[in-house]
Motif scaffolding. Structure first.
Motif, short mmCIF file in Angstrom:
data_model
loop_
_atom_site.label_atom_id
_atom_site.label_comp_id
_atom_site.label_asym_id
_atom_site.label_seq_id
_atom_site.Cartn_x
_atom_site.Cartn_y
_atom_site.Cartn_z
N ILE A 97 33.22 73.83 -1.02
CA ILE A 97 32.16 72.64 -0.56
C ILE A 97 32.69 71.66 0.44
N THR A 98 34.06 71.21 -0.09
CA THR A 98 34.52 70.20 0.88
C THR A 98 35.46 70.57 1.87
N ASP A 99 35.63 72.07 1.96
CA ASP A 99 36.60 72.56 2.90
C ASP A 99 36.25 73.81 3.48
N THR A 100 35.29 73.89 4.26
CA THR A 100 34.59 74.89 4.85
C THR A 100 35.60 75.94 5.88
N GLY A 101 36.99 75.42 5.94
CA GLY A 101 37.89 75.96 6.50
C GLY A 101 38.39 77.38 5.67
N SER A 102 38.22 77.18 4.44
CA SER A 102 38.85 77.82 3.41
C SER A 102 37.90 78.98 3.12
N LEU A 103 36.64 79.13 3.48
CA LEU A 103 35.69 80.06 3.03
C LEU A 103 36.10 81.34 3.50
N ARG A 104 35.58 82.27 2.51
CA ARG A 104 36.30 83.56 2.83
C ARG A 104 35.00 84.34 3.56
N ASP A 105 35.29 85.41 4.40
CA ASP A 105 34.25 86.10 4.85
C ASP A 105 33.23 86.52 3.87
N TYR A 106 32.08 86.46 4.10
CA TYR A 106 31.07 86.61 3.11
C TYR A 106 30.94 88.22 2.80
N ASP A 107 30.83 88.91 3.91
CA ASP A 107 31.01 90.29 3.79
C ASP A 107 32.05 91.06 2.70
N LEU A 108 33.19 90.24 3.01
CA LEU A 108 34.43 90.53 2.21
C LEU A 108 34.22 90.18 0.94
N LEU A 109 33.69 89.17 0.52
CA LEU A 109 33.41 88.60 -0.70
C LEU A 109 32.36 89.52 -1.58
N ILE A 110 31.38 89.68 -0.88
CA ILE A 110 30.24 90.53 -1.41
C ILE A 110 30.66 92.04 -1.86
N TYR A 111 31.32 92.64 -1.09
CA TYR A 111 31.93 93.82 -1.19
C TYR A 111 33.01 93.70 -2.39
N SER A 112 33.93 92.92 -2.14
CA SER A 112 34.95 92.84 -3.29
C SER A 112 34.37 92.75 -4.52
N ALA A 113 33.44 91.93 -4.63
CA ALA A 113 32.80 91.73 -5.98
C ALA A 113 32.04 92.89 -6.33
#
Length: 106
Positions: free
Chosen positions: A45-61
């Protein structure tokens, strides 16, 4: 990933909704995907530069969830035909997910 928090939330949510409407996903897997996405939002929430790709995140889960389901089915002593049928469907989904990972260089 350099993206505004609001844009990430919007795009990720839309991607999740597309996935949920187009695929046969159990409520438990949906919970796992949504939980992974919200955890990522809270973590960054305070460091958007560290957000992981949402597709990668979704498929990893999804891969982690499906892996657990395959393991659960294989550990049954008296698995039924429908258990094995479900296991085969999960294995097919894993294969598709791994292909997607390879194609995207994840």
């Amino acid at each position: 990933m350099d993206i505004k928090y609001e844009d990430y939330l919007d795009r990720g949510t839309r991607r999740i909704m597309e996935l949920f409407s187009s695929a046969s996903i159990s409520a438990e897997e949906r919970d796992a995907i949504v939980s992974a996405f919200t955890d990522e939002l809270a973590r960054s929430i305070t460091d958007t530069g560290s957000l992981r790709d949402y597709d990668l995140l979704i498929y990893s889960a999804s891969v982690r969830f499906v892996d657990g389901e395959i393991s659960r089915i294989l550990s049954k002593e008296n698995a039924s035909y429908s258990d094995y049928e479900a296991g085969i469907k999960y294995c097919t989904r894993q294969q598709q997910s791994f292909t997607l990972f390879r194609e995207n260089g994840w």
